[in-house]
Scaffold this motif. Structure first.
Motif, short mmCIF file in Angstrom:
data_model
loop_
_atom_site.label_atom_id
_atom_site.label_comp_id
_atom_site.label_asym_id
_atom_site.label_seq_id
_atom_site.Cartn_x
_atom_site.Cartn_y
_atom_site.Cartn_z
N SER A 130 12.29 -6.09 -5.72
CA SER A 130 12.14 -5.03 -4.73
C SER A 130 11.12 -3.99 -5.17
O SER A 130 10.34 -3.47 -4.36
CB SER A 130 13.50 -4.37 -4.46
OG SER A 130 14.01 -3.76 -5.63
N ASN A 131 11.11 -3.69 -6.47
CA ASN A 131 10.10 -2.76 -6.98
C ASN A 131 8.70 -3.35 -6.88
O ASN A 131 7.73 -2.64 -6.58
CB ASN A 131 10.41 -2.39 -8.43
CG ASN A 131 11.67 -1.55 -8.57
OD1 ASN A 131 12.03 -0.83 -7.64
ND2 ASN A 131 12.33 -1.64 -9.71
N SER A 132 8.58 -4.64 -7.13
CA SER A 132 7.28 -5.30 -7.04
C SER A 132 6.74 -5.28 -5.62
O SER A 132 5.53 -5.17 -5.40
CB SER A 132 7.39 -6.74 -7.54
OG SER A 132 7.82 -6.78 -8.89
N ARG B 211 2.40 -2.76 -2.04
CA ARG B 211 1.89 -1.93 -0.93
C ARG B 211 0.85 -0.93 -1.41
O ARG B 211 0.05 -0.43 -0.61
CB ARG B 211 3.06 -1.19 -0.25
CG ARG B 211 2.67 -0.31 0.92
CD ARG B 211 2.00 -1.13 2.00
NE ARG B 211 1.64 -0.32 3.14
CZ ARG B 211 0.52 0.39 3.23
NH1 ARG B 211 -0.33 0.39 2.22
NH2 ARG B 211 0.26 1.10 4.32
N MET B 212 0.85 -0.64 -2.70
CA MET B 212 -0.08 0.35 -3.24
C MET B 212 -1.48 -0.23 -3.45
O MET B 212 -2.41 0.50 -3.76
CB MET B 212 0.45 0.89 -4.57
CG MET B 212 1.79 1.59 -4.45
SD MET B 212 2.43 2.17 -6.04
CE MET B 212 4.03 2.81 -5.54
N ILE B 213 -1.64 -1.54 -3.29
CA ILE B 213 -2.96 -2.16 -3.45
C ILE B 213 -3.83 -1.74 -2.27
O ILE B 213 -3.45 -1.93 -1.12
CB ILE B 213 -2.84 -3.69 -3.52
CG1 ILE B 213 -1.96 -4.10 -4.70
CG2 ILE B 213 -4.22 -4.33 -3.61
CD1 ILE B 213 -1.71 -5.59 -4.78
N PRO B 214 -5.00 -1.17 -2.49
CA PRO B 214 -5.86 -0.77 -1.37
C PRO B 214 -6.29 -1.98 -0.54
O PRO B 214 -6.49 -3.07 -1.06
CB PRO B 214 -7.07 -0.12 -2.07
CG PRO B 214 -6.60 0.22 -3.44
CD PRO B 214 -5.57 -0.81 -3.79
N SER B 215 -6.44 -1.75 0.75
CA SER B 215 -6.81 -2.84 1.64
C SER B 215 -8.20 -3.38 1.33
O SER B 215 -8.49 -4.56 1.56
CB SER B 215 -6.75 -2.37 3.09
OG SER B 215 -7.58 -1.23 3.29
N VAL B 216 -9.07 -2.51 0.79
CA VAL B 216 -10.43 -2.96 0.48
C VAL B 216 -10.42 -4.03 -0.62
O VAL B 216 -11.31 -4.88 -0.68
CB VAL B 216 -11.29 -1.75 0.06
CG1 VAL B 216 -10.82 -1.16 -1.27
CG2 VAL B 216 -12.76 -2.13 -0.01
N VAL B 217 -9.40 -4.01 -1.48
CA VAL B 217 -9.29 -5.01 -2.53
C VAL B 217 -8.96 -6.38 -1.95
O VAL B 217 -9.39 -7.42 -2.48
CB VAL B 217 -8.22 -4.59 -3.57
CG1 VAL B 217 -8.02 -5.67 -4.62
CG2 VAL B 217 -8.61 -3.27 -4.22
N LEU B 218 -8.20 -6.40 -0.85
CA LEU B 218 -7.77 -7.65 -0.26
C LEU B 218 -8.74 -8.20 0.78
O LEU B 218 -8.60 -9.35 1.21
CB LEU B 218 -6.40 -7.46 0.42
CG LEU B 218 -5.28 -6.92 -0.48
CD1 LEU B 218 -4.04 -6.66 0.36
CD2 LEU B 218 -4.96 -7.92 -1.58
N ALA B 219 -9.70 -7.39 1.20
CA ALA B 219 -10.56 -7.77 2.32
C ALA B 219 -11.38 -9.02 2.01
O ALA B 219 -11.38 -9.99 2.78
CB ALA B 219 -11.47 -6.61 2.69
N PHE C 255 0.28 -6.64 4.87
CA PHE C 255 -0.04 -5.33 4.33
C PHE C 255 0.98 -4.28 4.77
O PHE C 255 1.26 -3.32 4.04
CB PHE C 255 -1.44 -4.91 4.79
CG PHE C 255 -2.01 -3.76 4.00
CD1 PHE C 255 -2.43 -3.95 2.70
CD2 PHE C 255 -2.12 -2.50 4.54
CE1 PHE C 255 -2.95 -2.90 1.95
CE2 PHE C 255 -2.64 -1.45 3.81
CZ PHE C 255 -3.05 -1.65 2.51
N ALA C 256 1.57 -4.44 5.96
CA ALA C 256 2.53 -3.47 6.47
C ALA C 256 3.96 -3.75 6.00
O ALA C 256 4.78 -2.84 5.93
CB ALA C 256 2.49 -3.44 8.00
N LEU C 257 4.24 -5.01 5.68
CA LEU C 257 5.62 -5.42 5.41
C LEU C 257 6.25 -4.76 4.19
O LEU C 257 7.43 -4.35 4.26
CB LEU C 257 5.67 -6.95 5.28
CG LEU C 257 7.06 -7.58 5.14
CD1 LEU C 257 7.92 -7.24 6.35
CD2 LEU C 257 6.93 -9.10 5.01
N PRO C 258 5.58 -4.63 3.04
CA PRO C 258 6.27 -4.07 1.86
C PRO C 258 6.87 -2.69 2.10
O PRO C 258 8.03 -2.43 1.71
CB PRO C 258 5.16 -4.03 0.80
CG PRO C 258 4.22 -5.10 1.20
CD PRO C 258 4.22 -5.10 2.70
N PHE C 259 6.10 -1.79 2.71
CA PHE C 259 6.64 -0.45 2.93
C PHE C 259 7.80 -0.47 3.92
O PHE C 259 8.78 0.28 3.75
CB PHE C 259 5.53 0.46 3.45
CG PHE C 259 5.99 1.87 3.74
CD1 PHE C 259 6.22 2.76 2.71
CD2 PHE C 259 6.22 2.29 5.03
CE1 PHE C 259 6.66 4.04 2.96
CE2 PHE C 259 6.66 3.57 5.30
CZ PHE C 259 6.88 4.46 4.26
#
Length: 276
Positions: free
Chosen positions: A108-110, A115-123, A149-153
């Motif tokens: 759960s912590n992971s 979610r803290m990974i910036p979207s630009v890193v995944l683009a 990208f929205a699911l973790p939060f």
């Protein structure tokens, strides 16, 4: 009768509330009012309340090729992302609060850290994957990208709601013959309705306003509304009237969703679930 003394903290709170509302609503009203102005009146530095109003800005927006389809694309993508996020988030959050297995806390912590990974890193990785799978400019790819990208939060948000639901409700349902799936659908989900509504609304707003993933993964077929607004922006010239009008148009679906689902965002639906 003695007059009730006015609480200075309450008065200060009301003044602060009025200030916050003015800070939020005044730009909104200015935007709506300016969307009816001629382009020449918009470019003047002085505030002109006597400016000639027109609906030409809205006409030019809807006459723009592909703008209506872009709105439908945004509605479709936002609805699919919302449904997937609520379903996956609800089941994951229920599992975290009911089934404690080895490593569940770390997992759960992971999820929250992810979610803290910036979207630009995944683009760029997402774009490469979409090319390898031949899914560029596809609804599936953009829906999955925004959902992941929205699911973790949203999972972390729902964990708090599911944790407040007494486990005795689950046990009572199990005694009555319900399996885990029936208990989840018939008992837990109705009790967690405020959390699910809040999650759905936040996810819809997030996916409706999403632009970065769309710029990378969407093309002419899956172009969404925020991308359509950018077409009114040229290299040197900006059609400010059309930009304001399209912004007002894009604002109404989110307002409608907020108004319709407002009553579901009340707390305390589980207060009477257990009889004393």
């Amino acid at each position: 009768m003695k007059r009730a003394k006015k609480n200075p903290f309450k008065i200060a709170g009301m003044i602060y509330l009025v200030f916050i509302l003015a800070f939020i609503l005044i730009p909104l009203f200015v935007m709506i009012f300016d969307s009816f102005k001629m382009t020449g009146d918009l470019l003047t530095p002085n505030i002109n309340l006597d400016a000639q109003l027109t609906v030409n800005n809205y006409l030019s927006v809807f006459q723009k090729a592909g703008f209506g389809k872009a709105i439908l694309n945004s509605l479709f993508i936002a609805s699919c992302v919302t449904a997937l996020t609520v379903i996956c988030g609800a089941t994951a959050s229920y599992s975290f609060t009911r089934f404690h297995v080895f490593g569940s806390k770390q997992l759960s912590n992971s999820i929250l850290i992810a979610r803290m990974i910036p979207s630009v890193v995944l683009a760029i990785p997402l774009y490469i994957v979409s090319q390898k799978l031949q899914m560029t400019d596809s609804y599936t790819m953009i829906i999955l990208a925004i959902t992941t990208f929205a699911l973790p939060f949203q999972i972390w948000m729902l964990i708090g709601f599911f944790a407040q639901i007494p486990k005795s409700l689950d046990e009572a349902a199990r005694i009555d013959g319900c399996n885990y799936f029936q208990t989840f659908l018939q008992i837990v989900v109705p009790s967690a309705a405020p959390g699910l509504a809040a999650t759905a609304i936040m996810t819809f707003f997030f996916s409706w306003n999403e632009l970065f993933f769309a710029l990378v993964l969407c093309g002419s077929r899956t172009k969404i509304a925020p991308m359509a607004i950018m077409e009114f922006m040229g290299y040197r010239n900006f059609d400010w009237g059309a930009i304001l009008a399209s912004g007002v148009v894009l604002m109404f679906p989110t307002l409608l969703v907020g108004i319709v689902f407002k009553r579901y965002m009340t707390s305390g639906l589980t207060a009477g679930a257990i009889k004393g």
